[in-house]
Scaffold this motif. Structure first.
Motif, short mmCIF file in Angstrom:
data_model
loop_
_atom_site.label_atom_id
_atom_site.label_comp_id
_atom_site.label_asym_id
_atom_site.label_seq_id
_atom_site.Cartn_x
_atom_site.Cartn_y
_atom_site.Cartn_z
N PRO A 117 0.84 -1.21 0.00
CA PRO A 117 0.00 0.00 0.00
C PRO A 117 0.87 1.26 0.00
CG PRO A 117 0.10 -0.94 2.20
CD PRO A 117 0.79 -1.93 1.29
N LEU A 118 0.24 2.38 -0.24
CA LEU A 118 0.97 3.64 -0.23
C LEU A 118 1.47 3.94 1.18
CD1 LEU A 118 -1.36 5.94 -2.37
CD2 LEU A 118 0.86 5.01 -3.04
N PRO A 119 2.72 4.32 1.32
CA PRO A 119 3.22 4.71 2.64
C PRO A 119 2.61 6.04 3.06
CG PRO A 119 4.89 5.13 0.97
CD PRO A 119 3.77 4.39 0.28
N LYS A 120 2.64 6.32 4.34
CA LYS A 120 2.11 7.58 4.85
C LYS A 120 2.98 8.74 4.38
CE LYS A 120 -1.39 6.09 7.33
NZ LYS A 120 -2.78 6.52 7.05
N ASN A 121 2.31 9.80 3.95
CA ASN A 121 2.99 11.02 3.55
C ASN A 121 2.01 12.18 3.74
OD1 ASN A 121 3.56 13.23 1.43
ND2 ASN A 121 5.50 12.13 1.52
N GLU A 122 2.36 13.13 4.56
CA GLU A 122 1.42 14.21 4.90
C GLU A 122 0.93 14.95 3.67
OE1 GLU A 122 1.20 18.38 7.49
OE2 GLU A 122 3.11 17.33 7.20
N PHE A 123 1.86 15.36 2.79
CA PHE A 123 1.47 16.13 1.62
C PHE A 123 0.53 15.33 0.71
CE2 PHE A 123 5.74 18.61 1.84
CZ PHE A 123 5.26 19.34 2.92
N PRO A 176 0.37 22.98 2.91
CA PRO A 176 -0.13 21.85 2.13
C PRO A 176 -1.64 21.82 1.93
CG PRO A 176 0.66 21.14 4.29
CD PRO A 176 1.10 22.55 4.12
N ASN A 177 -2.40 22.35 2.88
CA ASN A 177 -3.85 22.39 2.70
C ASN A 177 -4.25 23.41 1.65
OD1 ASN A 177 -5.37 20.59 4.76
ND2 ASN A 177 -3.74 21.51 5.98
N ALA A 179 1.38 15.25 -9.38
CA ALA A 179 1.80 15.94 -8.16
C ALA A 179 3.08 15.34 -7.60
CB ALA A 179 0.68 15.89 -7.13
N HIS A 180 3.21 14.03 -7.73
CA HIS A 180 4.44 13.36 -7.27
C HIS A 180 5.66 13.93 -7.98
CE1 HIS A 180 6.48 9.62 -5.64
NE2 HIS A 180 7.38 10.11 -6.48
N HIS A 181 5.55 14.06 -9.29
CA HIS A 181 6.67 14.60 -10.05
C HIS A 181 6.93 16.06 -9.70
CE1 HIS A 181 9.49 15.07 -13.39
NE2 HIS A 181 8.91 16.25 -13.59
N GLU A 182 5.87 16.85 -9.63
CA GLU A 182 6.02 18.29 -9.39
C GLU A 182 6.62 18.60 -8.03
OE1 GLU A 182 5.54 20.79 -11.46
OE2 GLU A 182 4.84 19.57 -13.13
N THR A 183 6.36 17.75 -7.05
CA THR A 183 6.83 18.00 -5.69
C THR A 183 8.08 17.19 -5.33
OG1 THR A 183 5.36 16.29 -4.79
CG2 THR A 183 4.51 18.55 -4.86
N GLY A 184 8.67 16.54 -6.31
CA GLY A 184 9.85 15.74 -6.02
C GLY A 184 9.55 14.58 -5.09
N ILE A 186 -3.04 14.58 2.33
CA ILE A 186 -3.94 15.74 2.28
C ILE A 186 -4.57 15.86 0.89
CG2 ILE A 186 -3.99 18.26 2.25
CD1 ILE A 186 -1.94 18.18 4.55
N LEU A 187 -3.75 15.67 -0.14
CA LEU A 187 -4.26 15.77 -1.51
C LEU A 187 -5.29 14.68 -1.79
CD1 LEU A 187 -4.17 17.16 -4.27
CD2 LEU A 187 -2.28 15.62 -4.89
N ILE A 188 -5.01 13.46 -1.37
CA ILE A 188 -5.94 12.35 -1.60
C ILE A 188 -7.28 12.64 -0.92
CG2 ILE A 188 -6.41 9.93 -1.05
CD1 ILE A 188 -3.43 9.38 -1.43
N LYS A 189 -7.23 13.10 0.31
CA LYS A 189 -8.47 13.37 1.06
C LYS A 189 -9.30 14.44 0.37
CE LYS A 189 -10.15 14.71 5.65
NZ LYS A 189 -9.75 15.07 7.04
N LYS A 190 -8.66 15.51 -0.05
CA LYS A 190 -9.39 16.61 -0.68
C LYS A 190 -9.87 16.23 -2.08
CE LYS A 190 -7.23 20.42 1.87
NZ LYS A 190 -8.47 21.12 2.29
N ALA A 191 -9.07 15.46 -2.80
CA ALA A 191 -9.45 15.06 -4.16
C ALA A 191 -10.65 14.12 -4.14
CB ALA A 191 -8.27 14.42 -4.87
N THR A 192 -10.62 13.13 -3.28
CA THR A 192 -11.73 12.17 -3.22
C THR A 192 -13.01 12.86 -2.75
OG1 THR A 192 -10.99 11.47 -1.01
CG2 THR A 192 -10.28 10.15 -2.89
N ALA A 193 -12.88 13.88 -1.90
CA ALA A 193 -14.05 14.63 -1.45
C ALA A 193 -14.70 15.38 -2.62
CB ALA A 193 -13.67 15.62 -0.35
N GLN A 194 -13.92 15.65 -3.65
CA GLN A 194 -14.45 16.32 -4.84
C GLN A 194 -14.85 15.33 -5.93
OE1 GLN A 194 -12.55 19.80 -6.41
NE2 GLN A 194 -11.72 20.44 -4.45
N GLY A 195 -14.85 14.05 -5.59
CA GLY A 195 -15.30 13.04 -6.55
C GLY A 195 -14.24 12.58 -7.52
N ILE A 196 -12.98 12.80 -7.21
CA ILE A 196 -11.88 12.34 -8.07
C ILE A 196 -11.43 10.97 -7.59
CG2 ILE A 196 -9.53 12.83 -8.85
CD1 ILE A 196 -10.15 15.81 -8.49
#
Length: 244
Positions: free
Chosen positions: A77-83, A189-190, A108-113, A86-96
């Motif tokens: 599974p995906l390891p924990k990562n704060e940044f 990050p929010n 986003a992974h590429h853009e944020t290194g 946060i994106l996953i939580k907000k994206a899924t709340a918008q139906g993504i």
């Protein structure tokens, strides 16, 4: 007479018992009773629940629902990562979800290194050379960087590295935040996630018909297709872990 009727009743009851049908017996008042208890006349209306109608009786049947595909047990599974979290939580709340979410996370992974930072790497000289009208008029014009110094001021920030005065201005209106006067707010990050999702919904999604096409998505984020190979690799990584 009465004795004859009682005798006939007893004979009929005996015949029913011999026939193996003990579900119906006649009591002394002529009411129907069952093996399990008294007839309906022996209980109050509040105590008696009528038997279910035929439409209420559900016969047992096999569950034909198709179970959702399960994640490959060999894929961690995906390891924990704060940044990222946060994106996953907000994206899924918008139906993504699904492939679209995998592509968003890859970009986003590429853009944020690798979800390491919310601000673009480099010094002011680099951002002046890349984005400022003093050194790169064409790119500055495309980004809305109308003033000298806008290059470093409006460098990439947030999960999708929002860049340029125009993008900061529109994101500020959407988020109702003073991003043009205080661009560092996007490093939170929010706030960075909210701005990135605004950009995704308004500047990416309307122009993409297939979110598995990493190249077409990348063109909406980086027209020069910088880092395309890594973005493709990250898309496969996230698709394996979140797409069901």
């Amino acid at each position: 007479g009465v004795e004859g009727m009682r005798g006939l009743r007893d004979v009929l009851a005996g015949l029913l018992i011999q026939a193996g049908d003990k579900s119906l017996l006649s009591n002394t008042k002529g009411r129907l009773v069952t093996e399990s208890g008294p007839g309906h006349d022996d209980v109050s209306p509040d105590e008696w629940n009528p038997p279910p109608s035929r439409s209420e009786i559900v016969s047992p049947k096999k569950d034909n629902k198709v179970a959702p595909p399960q994640q490959n047990k060999n894929v961690p599974p995906l390891p924990k990562n704060e940044f990222r979290d946060i994106l996953i939580k907000k994206a899924t709340a918008q139906g993504i979800h699904g492939v679209e979410l995998a592509q968003l996370l890859a970009q986003a992974h590429h853009e944020t290194g690798g979800y390491r930072t919310m601000v673009e790497d480099g010094d002011n000289a680099r951002f002046t050379r890349m984005y400022d009208k003093a050194k790169n008029y064409r790119t500055a014009r495309r980004l809305g960087n109308t003033k000298v110094g806008d290059g470093p001021k409006f460098k990439g920030r947030g999960h999708l590295q929002i860049t340029g005065r125009d993008n900061y201005t529109f994101a500020a209106k959407y988020l109702k935040l003073p991003l043009t006067s205080n661009p560092d707010l996007l490093e939170d990050p929010n706030i960075g996630a909210d701005a990135s999702l605004w950009y995704w919904v308004k500047r990416v999604k309307p122009y993409v018909t297939d979110f598995s096409d990493t190249e077409s998505v990348t063109k909406r984020i980086n027209p020069g297709l910088s880092g395309l190979a890594d973005r493709m690799e990250q898309f496969e990584y996230y698709k394996q872990r979140i797409v069901r």
